[in-house]
Design a protein around this motif. Structure first.
Motif, PDB file in Angstrom:
ATOM      1  N   MET A   1      40.560  57.419  41.726  1.00  0.00           N
ATOM      2  CA  MET A   1      41.771  56.696  42.140  1.00  0.00           C
ATOM      3  C   MET A   1      42.948  57.655  42.270  1.00  0.00           C
ATOM      4  SD  MET A   1      41.919  53.127  40.041  1.00  0.00           S
ATOM      5  CE  MET A   1      40.531  51.997  39.973  1.00  0.00           C
ATOM      6  N   LEU A   2      43.086  58.539  41.280  1.00  0.00           N
ATOM      7  CA  LEU A   2      44.225  59.455  41.258  1.00  0.00           C
ATOM      8  C   LEU A   2      44.136  60.511  42.358  1.00  0.00           C
ATOM      9  CD1 LEU A   2      44.647  59.998  37.410  1.00  0.00           C
ATOM     10  CD2 LEU A   2      46.040  58.560  38.909  1.00  0.00           C
ATOM     11  N   SER A   3      42.936  60.750  42.844  1.00  0.00           N
ATOM     12  CA  SER A   3      42.760  61.783  43.873  1.00  0.00           C
ATOM     13  C   SER A   3      43.159  61.302  45.262  1.00  0.00           C
ATOM     14  CB  SER A   3      41.298  62.243  43.907  1.00  0.00           C
ATOM     15  OG  SER A   3      40.451  61.233  44.452  1.00  0.00           O
ATOM     16  N   LYS A   4      43.383  60.006  45.389  1.00  0.00           N
ATOM     17  CA  LYS A   4      43.706  59.424  46.686  1.00  0.00           C
ATOM     18  C   LYS A   4      45.170  58.986  46.725  1.00  0.00           C
ATOM     19  CE  LYS A   4      38.958  57.901  47.374  1.00  0.00           C
ATOM     20  NZ  LYS A   4      38.677  58.682  48.589  1.00  0.00           N
ATOM     21  N   GLN A   5      45.680  58.775  47.914  1.00  0.00           N
ATOM     22  CA  GLN A   5      47.076  58.354  48.061  1.00  0.00           C
ATOM     23  C   GLN A   5      47.254  56.955  47.495  1.00  0.00           C
ATOM     24  OE1 GLN A   5      48.539  58.440  52.069  1.00  0.00           O
ATOM     25  NE2 GLN A   5      50.592  57.788  51.510  1.00  0.00           N
ATOM     26  N   ALA A   6      48.199  56.824  46.599  1.00  0.00           N
ATOM     27  CA  ALA A   6      48.433  55.540  45.943  1.00  0.00           C
ATOM     28  C   ALA A   6      49.227  54.607  46.856  1.00  0.00           C
ATOM     29  CB  ALA A   6      49.185  55.749  44.636  1.00  0.00           C
ATOM     30  N   PRO A   7      48.907  53.323  46.845  1.00  0.00           N
ATOM     31  CA  PRO A   7      49.689  52.362  47.620  1.00  0.00           C
ATOM     32  C   PRO A   7      51.042  52.129  46.960  1.00  0.00           C
ATOM     33  CG  PRO A   7      48.035  51.223  46.317  1.00  0.00           C
ATOM     34  CD  PRO A   7      47.781  52.695  46.147  1.00  0.00           C
ATOM     35  N   SER A   8      51.956  51.531  47.701  1.00  0.00           N
ATOM     36  CA  SER A   8      53.275  51.248  47.136  1.00  0.00           C
ATOM     37  C   SER A   8      53.251  50.050  46.201  1.00  0.00           C
ATOM     38  CB  SER A   8      54.294  51.006  48.253  1.00  0.00           C
ATOM     39  OG  SER A   8      53.897  49.909  49.060  1.00  0.00           O
ATOM     40  N   ALA A   9      52.219  49.212  46.309  1.00  0.00           N
ATOM     41  CA  ALA A   9      52.077  48.087  45.390  1.00  0.00           C
ATOM     42  C   ALA A   9      51.805  48.614  43.981  1.00  0.00           C
ATOM     43  CB  ALA A   9      50.932  47.177  45.838  1.00  0.00           C
ATOM     44  N   LYS A  10      52.247  47.878  42.975  1.00  0.00           N
ATOM     45  CA  LYS A  10      51.979  48.235  41.584  1.00  0.00           C
ATOM     46  C   LYS A  10      50.504  48.014  41.288  1.00  0.00           C
ATOM     47  CE  LYS A  10      52.540  48.791  37.073  1.00  0.00           C
ATOM     48  NZ  LYS A  10      52.760  50.129  36.479  1.00  0.00           N
ATOM     49  N   LEU A  11      49.854  48.996  40.663  1.00  0.00           N
ATOM     50  CA  LEU A  11      48.450  48.890  40.287  1.00  0.00           C
ATOM     51  C   LEU A  11      48.319  48.820  38.770  1.00  0.00           C
ATOM     52  CD1 LEU A  11      46.731  51.481  42.668  1.00  0.00           C
ATOM     53  CD2 LEU A  11      47.084  49.030  43.040  1.00  0.00           C
ATOM     54  N   LEU A  12      47.304  48.088  38.335  1.00  0.00           N
ATOM     55  CA  LEU A  12      47.089  47.864  36.906  1.00  0.00           C
ATOM     56  C   LEU A  12      45.592  47.709  36.679  1.00  0.00           C
ATOM     57  CD1 LEU A  12      48.445  47.058  34.121  1.00  0.00           C
ATOM     58  CD2 LEU A  12      48.456  44.708  34.991  1.00  0.00           C
ATOM     59  N   VAL A  13      45.069  48.299  35.601  1.00  0.00           N
ATOM     60  CA  VAL A  13      43.654  48.125  35.276  1.00  0.00           C
ATOM     61  C   VAL A  13      43.518  47.565  33.860  1.00  0.00           C
ATOM     62  CG1 VAL A  13      42.810  49.905  36.844  1.00  0.00           C
ATOM     63  CG2 VAL A  13      43.444  50.552  34.500  1.00  0.00           C
ATOM     64  N   PHE A  14      42.484  46.729  33.680  1.00  0.00           N
ATOM     65  CA  PHE A  14      42.198  46.110  32.389  1.00  0.00           C
ATOM     66  C   PHE A  14      40.815  46.555  31.912  1.00  0.00           C
ATOM     67  CE2 PHE A  14      45.232  43.072  34.211  1.00  0.00           C
ATOM     68  CZ  PHE A  14      46.070  42.800  33.131  1.00  0.00           C
TER      69      PHE A  14
ATOM     70  N   LYS B   1      38.537  40.793  48.048  1.00  0.00           N
ATOM     71  CA  LYS B   1      37.920  42.048  48.472  1.00  0.00           C
ATOM     72  C   LYS B   1      38.745  42.639  49.613  1.00  0.00           C
ATOM     73  CE  LYS B   1      33.191  40.569  47.312  1.00  0.00           C
ATOM     74  NZ  LYS B   1      33.567  39.277  46.717  1.00  0.00           N
ATOM     75  N   PRO B   2      38.465  43.896  49.984  1.00  0.00           N
ATOM     76  CA  PRO B   2      39.245  44.502  51.076  1.00  0.00           C
ATOM     77  C   PRO B   2      39.234  43.692  52.365  1.00  0.00           C
ATOM     78  CG  PRO B   2      37.999  46.190  49.929  1.00  0.00           C
ATOM     79  CD  PRO B   2      37.540  44.878  49.356  1.00  0.00           C
ATOM     80  N   ASP B   3      38.122  43.002  52.657  1.00  0.00           N
ATOM     81  CA  ASP B   3      38.046  42.298  53.938  1.00  0.00           C
ATOM     82  C   ASP B   3      38.784  40.959  53.959  1.00  0.00           C
ATOM     83  OD1 ASP B   3      36.304  40.923  52.329  1.00  0.00           O
ATOM     84  OD2 ASP B   3      34.579  41.033  53.678  1.00  0.00           O
ATOM     85  N   ASN B   4      39.152  40.428  52.791  1.00  0.00           N
ATOM     86  CA  ASN B   4      39.908  39.172  52.798  1.00  0.00           C
ATOM     87  C   ASN B   4      41.285  39.301  52.148  1.00  0.00           C
ATOM     88  OD1 ASN B   4      39.511  39.047  49.979  1.00  0.00           O
ATOM     89  ND2 ASN B   4      37.762  37.688  50.143  1.00  0.00           N
ATOM     90  N   ALA B   5      41.573  40.498  51.592  1.00  0.00           N
ATOM     91  CA  ALA B   5      42.812  40.679  50.845  1.00  0.00           C
ATOM     92  C   ALA B   5      44.053  40.476  51.707  1.00  0.00           C
ATOM     93  CB  ALA B   5      42.838  42.070  50.204  1.00  0.00           C
TER      94      ALA B   5
ATOM     95  N   ILE C   1      51.790  34.252  47.318  1.00  0.00           N
ATOM     96  CA  ILE C   1      50.764  35.080  46.673  1.00  0.00           C
ATOM     97  C   ILE C   1      51.311  36.501  46.531  1.00  0.00           C
ATOM     98  CG2 ILE C   1      48.422  35.990  46.817  1.00  0.00           C
ATOM     99  CD1 ILE C   1      47.598  33.488  48.287  1.00  0.00           C
ATOM    100  N   ASP C   2      51.542  36.912  45.288  1.00  0.00           N
ATOM    101  CA  ASP C   2      52.248  38.162  45.013  1.00  0.00           C
ATOM    102  C   ASP C   2      51.330  39.310  44.607  1.00  0.00           C
ATOM    103  OD1 ASP C   2      54.767  36.838  45.378  1.00  0.00           O
ATOM    104  OD2 ASP C   2      54.508  35.974  43.389  1.00  0.00           O
ATOM    105  N   GLY C   3      50.033  39.124  44.792  1.00  0.00           N
ATOM    106  CA  GLY C   3      49.099  40.182  44.426  1.00  0.00           C
ATOM    107  C   GLY C   3      47.751  39.590  44.074  1.00  0.00           C
ATOM    108  N   GLY C   4      46.922  40.390  43.453  1.00  0.00           N
ATOM    109  CA  GLY C   4      45.577  39.938  43.140  1.00  0.00           C
ATOM    110  C   GLY C   4      45.116  40.370  41.773  1.00  0.00           C
TER     111      GLY C   4
ATOM    112  N   PHE D   1      39.282  49.053  45.501  1.00  0.00           N
ATOM    113  CA  PHE D   1      40.478  48.663  44.753  1.00  0.00           C
ATOM    114  C   PHE D   1      41.741  49.178  45.442  1.00  0.00           C
ATOM    115  CE2 PHE D   1      43.323  49.221  40.928  1.00  0.00           C
ATOM    116  CZ  PHE D   1      43.536  47.867  40.707  1.00  0.00           C
ATOM    117  N   LEU D   2      41.718  50.431  45.854  1.00  0.00           N
ATOM    118  CA  LEU D   2      42.875  51.003  46.531  1.00  0.00           C
ATOM    119  C   LEU D   2      43.082  50.374  47.899  1.00  0.00           C
ATOM    120  CD1 LEU D   2      42.494  54.771  45.603  1.00  0.00           C
ATOM    121  CD2 LEU D   2      44.112  53.133  44.654  1.00  0.00           C
ATOM    122  N   ALA D   3      42.014  49.967  48.566  1.00  0.00           N
ATOM    123  CA  ALA D   3      42.144  49.280  49.860  1.00  0.00           C
ATOM    124  C   ALA D   3      42.864  47.949  49.688  1.00  0.00           C
ATOM    125  CB  ALA D   3      40.776  49.070  50.492  1.00  0.00           C
ATOM    126  N   ILE D   4      42.566  47.255  48.595  1.00  0.00           N
ATOM    127  CA  ILE D   4      43.285  46.004  48.315  1.00  0.00           C
ATOM    128  C   ILE D   4      44.751  46.300  48.014  1.00  0.00           C
ATOM    129  CG2 ILE D   4      43.453  44.028  46.750  1.00  0.00           C
ATOM    130  CD1 ILE D   4      40.376  44.257  46.409  1.00  0.00           C
ATOM    131  N   GLY D   5      44.991  47.398  47.281  1.00  0.00           N
ATOM    132  CA  GLY D   5      46.351  47.808  47.015  1.00  0.00           C
ATOM    133  C   GLY D   5      47.125  48.111  48.301  1.00  0.00           C
TER     134      GLY D   5
END
Length: 248
Positions: A26-39, A212-216, A225-228, A240-244
């Motif tokens: 994830m860190l090796s790729k360009q991050a989206p401007s949306a806030k990302l969070l992992v659980f 998923k990326p194809d319906n996000a 809808i403010d995110g996923g 995950f980054l594609a959804i971001g």
């Protein structure tokens, strides 16, 4: 304008090797401007926090105890999570409600513990397929959210995130249509607006349920809808980054 939030619930999937590989990719790729969070699961929280320390990706826990401390074998308190550096905690997920008999009342108590520890609670609500087919969706999600809205102060509610996860769409491959999801999100926002309209406009409402990326993109373009809250797709860095990206 509300900043989009894309959160990945890893559920009971992880190993030390997997955590390192997934997060470093994830860190090796360009991050989206949306806030990302992992659980991640509990045993891997410290590892995830360490890897993501210099990034804009947050780390949350999948649950916390109703108790502050004491003789509660197997439980993890909100203060312990805060001590680790956790920023968010997932509460009231349908799997916790189903397999651990969590109630709306217990979710409220956990939310209070999280907020007292400085952690943002992400509260899950959602109906089963039988409840949707019976036309009970609004009734069910209202019953789940209303105790929280009534028992938390306005200051506390300002820190809450709500995730609508139709139970019938979790891990099934089924997804609510953008219109179905929007309808419920708008209803949930209206419940909060009864307490405070300004709060309702600022509160984040996430959609969870086989996003998923194809319906996000089609889901995330809906006005309420403010995110996923992402399940399986969050275990794949590219997905995950594609959804971001779709949330930008």
């Amino acid at each position: 304008m509300r900043q989009k939030l894309v959160a990945g619930n890893w559920k009971m999937h992880a190993s030390q090797q997997m955590v390192t590989s997934l997060l470093e990719k994830m860190l090796s790729k360009q991050a989206p401007s949306a806030k990302l969070l992992v659980f991640p699961p509990y045993p891997y929280l410290s590892q995830a926090i360490q890897i993501l320390a210099e990034s804009n990706i947050g780390v949350g826990a999948q649950d916390c105890s109703q108790a502050e401390d004491g003789a509660y074998t197997g439980e993890v308190s909100a203060t312990m999570l805060a001590d680790l550096g956790v920023s968010h905690v997932l509460l009231g997920h349908s799997e916790r409600r189903q397999y651990h008999s969590e109630t709306d009342a217990s979710v409220v108590e956990k939310a209070k513990r999280a907020l007292a520890a400085g952690i943002i609670p992400v509260i899950c609500v959602g109906e089963t397929l039988a409840q949707r087919e019976a036309g009970e969706t609004n009734q069910v999600v209202s019953q789940q959210l209303t105790p929280l809205v009534k028992q938390l102060s306005l200051a506390q509610l300002q820190k809450v995130v709500v995730a609508y996860e139709p139970v019938w769409a979790i891990g099934t491959g089924l997804t609510a249509t953008p219109e179905q999801a929007q309808e419920v999100h708008a209803f949930l926002r209206s419940l909060v607006a009864k307490v405070d309209k300004a709060l309702a406009e600022k509160m984040l409402f996430l959609y969870g349920g086989s996003m998923k990326p194809d319906n996000a993109a089609s889901l995330l373009k809906m006005p309420d809808i403010d995110g996923g809250l992402i399940g399986g797709a969050s275990l794949d860095a590219d997905q995950f980054l594609a959804i971001g990206k779709a949330a930008e």
